[in-house]
Design an enzyme around this catalytic site. Sequence first.
Site, PDB file in Angstrom:
ATOM      1  N   ASP A  35       0.837  -1.081  -0.052  1.00  0.00           N
ATOM      2  CA  ASP A  35      -0.104   0.030   0.163  1.00  0.00           C
ATOM      3  C   ASP A  35       1.052   1.421  -0.044  1.00  0.00           C
ATOM      4  O   ASP A  35       1.493   1.280   0.868  1.00  0.00           O
ATOM      5  CB  ASP A  35      -1.232   0.069   1.266  1.00  0.00           C
ATOM      6  CG  ASP A  35      -2.044   0.906   1.133  1.00  0.00           C
ATOM      7  OD1 ASP A  35      -2.019   1.864   0.303  1.00  0.00           O
ATOM      8  OD2 ASP A  35      -2.836   0.881   2.021  1.00  0.00           O
ATOM      9  N   HIS A  40     -10.373  -0.966  -6.672  1.00  0.00           N
ATOM     10  CA  HIS A  40     -10.171   0.132  -5.925  1.00  0.00           C
ATOM     11  C   HIS A  40      -9.226   1.136  -6.686  1.00  0.00           C
ATOM     12  O   HIS A  40      -9.232   2.454  -6.880  1.00  0.00           O
ATOM     13  CB  HIS A  40      -9.391  -0.118  -4.718  1.00  0.00           C
ATOM     14  CG  HIS A  40      -9.234   0.813  -3.477  1.00  0.00           C
ATOM     15  ND1 HIS A  40      -9.910   1.660  -3.130  1.00  0.00           N
ATOM     16  CD2 HIS A  40      -7.900   1.401  -3.421  1.00  0.00           C
ATOM     17  CE1 HIS A  40      -9.371   2.487  -2.424  1.00  0.00           C
ATOM     18  NE2 HIS A  40      -7.881   2.199  -2.298  1.00  0.00           N
TER      19      HIS A  40
HETATM   20  C1  HEM Z   1      -8.665   1.054   4.714  1.00  0.00           C
HETATM   21  C2  HEM Z   1      -8.764   1.682   3.625  1.00  0.00           C
HETATM   22  C3  HEM Z   1      -7.878   1.614   2.359  1.00  0.00           C
HETATM   23  C4  HEM Z   1      -7.032   0.455   2.016  1.00  0.00           C
HETATM   24  C5  HEM Z   1      -6.719  -0.888   2.696  1.00  0.00           C
HETATM   25  C6  HEM Z   1      -6.606   0.891   0.837  1.00  0.00           C
HETATM   26  C7  HEM Z   1      -5.591   0.164  -0.198  1.00  0.00           C
HETATM   27  C8  HEM Z   1      -5.211   0.612  -1.222  1.00  0.00           C
HETATM   28  C9  HEM Z   1      -4.275  -0.016  -2.019  1.00  0.00           C
HETATM   29  C10 HEM Z   1      -3.568  -1.448  -1.786  1.00  0.00           C
HETATM   30  C11 HEM Z   1      -3.737   0.636  -3.075  1.00  0.00           C
HETATM   31  C12 HEM Z   1      -2.994   0.085  -4.238  1.00  0.00           C
HETATM   32  C13 HEM Z   1      -1.412   0.430  -4.025  1.00  0.00           C
HETATM   33  C14 HEM Z   1      -1.071   1.923  -3.885  1.00  0.00           C
HETATM   34  O1  HEM Z   1      -1.169   2.846  -5.203  1.00  0.00           O
HETATM   35  O2  HEM Z   1      -0.883   2.549  -3.030  1.00  0.00           O
HETATM   36  C15 HEM Z   1      -4.477   1.911  -2.998  1.00  0.00           C
HETATM   37  C16 HEM Z   1      -4.496   2.795  -3.902  1.00  0.00           C
HETATM   38  C17 HEM Z   1      -5.129   4.015  -3.536  1.00  0.00           C
HETATM   39  N1  HEM Z   1      -5.903   4.338  -2.788  1.00  0.00           N
HETATM   40 FE1  HEM Z   1      -6.538   3.205  -1.202  1.00  0.00          FE
HETATM   41  N2  HEM Z   1      -6.890   2.222   0.320  1.00  0.00           N
HETATM   42  C18 HEM Z   1      -7.894   2.612   1.315  1.00  0.00           C
HETATM   43  C19 HEM Z   1      -8.675   4.003   1.434  1.00  0.00           C
HETATM   44  C20 HEM Z   1      -8.643   4.723   0.412  1.00  0.00           C
HETATM   45  C21 HEM Z   1      -9.198   6.119   0.648  1.00  0.00           C
HETATM   46  C22 HEM Z   1     -10.190   6.480   1.790  1.00  0.00           C
HETATM   47  C23 HEM Z   1      -8.838   6.781  -0.450  1.00  0.00           C
HETATM   48  C24 HEM Z   1      -8.996   8.066  -0.857  1.00  0.00           C
HETATM   49  C25 HEM Z   1     -10.528   8.725  -0.481  1.00  0.00           C
HETATM   50  C26 HEM Z   1      -7.813   5.972  -1.314  1.00  0.00           C
HETATM   51  C27 HEM Z   1      -7.176   6.415  -2.363  1.00  0.00           C
HETATM   52  C28 HEM Z   1      -6.121   5.680  -3.004  1.00  0.00           C
HETATM   53  C29 HEM Z   1      -5.744   6.172  -4.363  1.00  0.00           C
HETATM   54  C30 HEM Z   1      -5.963   7.526  -4.844  1.00  0.00           C
HETATM   55  C31 HEM Z   1      -4.742   5.273  -4.654  1.00  0.00           C
HETATM   56  C32 HEM Z   1      -4.006   5.015  -5.951  1.00  0.00           C
HETATM   57  C33 HEM Z   1      -4.773   4.944  -7.070  1.00  0.00           C
HETATM   58  C34 HEM Z   1      -3.934   4.986  -8.308  1.00  0.00           C
HETATM   59  O3  HEM Z   1      -3.637   6.108  -9.096  1.00  0.00           O
HETATM   60  O4  HEM Z   1      -3.289   3.754  -8.751  1.00  0.00           O
HETATM   61  N3  HEM Z   1      -7.603   4.818  -0.635  1.00  0.00           N
HETATM   62  N4  HEM Z   1      -5.202   1.677  -1.717  1.00  0.00           N
END
Ligand code: HEM
Length: 440
Positions: A250, A348
């Site tokens: 993440d 996601h």
């Molecule tokens: C417990 C809650 C969450 C988990 C477990 C989670 C997990 C992840 C994972 C595994 C990734 C893929 C790896 C990375 O690029 O970092 C990701 C990407 C992302 N997450 Fe989350 N996330 C959560 C909540 C959120 C929330 C609340 C937001 C925004 C409102 C968010 C925004 C993003 C964004 C912008 C990306 C990158 C997408 C891209 O451009 O590839 N995430 N998240």
Amino acid sequence: MSTSNDTTDSTASAGTAASAGSAAPAAAGVTRRRLLGTAGAAGAAGLVAGGAAGSGIAVAAQDRPAPLTGIGTGHIPFEGAHQAGIVEPTQARGHLVAFDLAAGADRAAAAALLRRWSDAVRAMTAAGHPSTPAGYDDQVAGDAGPSSLTVTFGFGRGFFTRTGLTAQLPAALAPLPDFPSDALDPRRSDGDLWVQIGADDALVAFHALRVIQKAARDAAGVRWQMNGFNRTPGATPAPMTGRNLMGQIDGTNNPRPSQPDFARKVFVPASGAPSSGSPAWMAGGSYAVVRRIRMLLDSWDHLSVTAQERVIGRRKSDGAPLSGGTETTAVDLDAFVHGSLAIAGDAHIRVAAPASNSGATMLRRAFSYHDGIGEDGAPDAGLLFVAWQADPMRGFVPVQRKLDGGDGLSRFLRHEASGLFAVPGGAGPGEYVGQRLLEG
Ligand code: HEM
């Protein structure tokens, strides 16, 4: 969870560790070997005599103290254009705490509080051997180096009304919208002041929290407080992006400081930016959205790894996007595999991507939390999600609007607390954080 620049920093701290090692000559190695030898002997003796192991280690340590390790020597300066604790990699320990100003605490009291807090943090984060501010010496962190301690201060909406500074209230601090699936606990949300503490040592982080609370004196009281953690630097054989409590890598697709538009997305410009709803005193500052997001881990664990990967759009083992390549390969949202979208429509990373949200971007810098096992036997665990951006309306808000309901991951999450804070720029020499607001 962790920021993608973890990799960079872990490399840097590995360098620090190496140079600390060379500054502390061969004797240190000898000491460490001796220590290990003694511990081993004591441990063996312990098998026979029981209880001797611990005292053996203590004697050896006093015999010739080992130098600070790479972790202890980690130093992040308190002063600078931006506050520390935003672009630096997440530390192993974190505490988030919100305060409400006491009844009758006015602008002068708030200024004195920010001065006390800033002076305390300046002392605790000093390079080499940090000091505990006078009057707060509990010795908890007495033997440790700064351990990459950062303490970051922000203002909530209530701060401006209570101090009579409503004319300075940033438009960007408008309350976050109600997201339909929110299950927020108001007692653990918002607050007049917010403090984010991070350090790579648990005692250093706890100590900083104690000092901050004591230094609040009777000007402010704790409204809520949360504890978080991340992987300890050096726990993996090579530096890598961290994992969250669902097991995913993440932080991969976070904006990186080396990208040309990074500062524009994360920080209010130095000239102030009325167009983004920020007054001049916010120059160099940022807005922090804080969400306590519970993970429904028992439900999540029932999914096969293949199903979990489909929910995120990345492979669990190495974080590679399902469109192909390795962790850092650019995501191809248009790629097809066997006639279907490689990254599912509700994955996601598709729903959250800037490309799906008119470019909306934020820097995610989170801590995991675990507050024990609930009565239902499920862990009360998840993410203390902290998102940084120059304007929440061009960062968190549009993305969360889309994620809420449209994201396959949202079925396994519950947003339980929320806050939005204006985090001013960093203090210069002799200044305190927020001085431009409070004395402007
Ligand atoms: C417990 C809650 C969450 C988990 C477990 C989670 C997990 C992840 C994972 C595994 C990734 C893929 C790896 C990375 O690029 O970092 C990701 C990407 C992302 N997450 Fe989350 N996330 C959560 C909540 C959120 C929330 C609340 C937001 C925004 C409102 C968010 C925004 C993003 C964004 C912008 C990306 C990158 C997408 C891209 O451009 O590839 N995430 N998240």
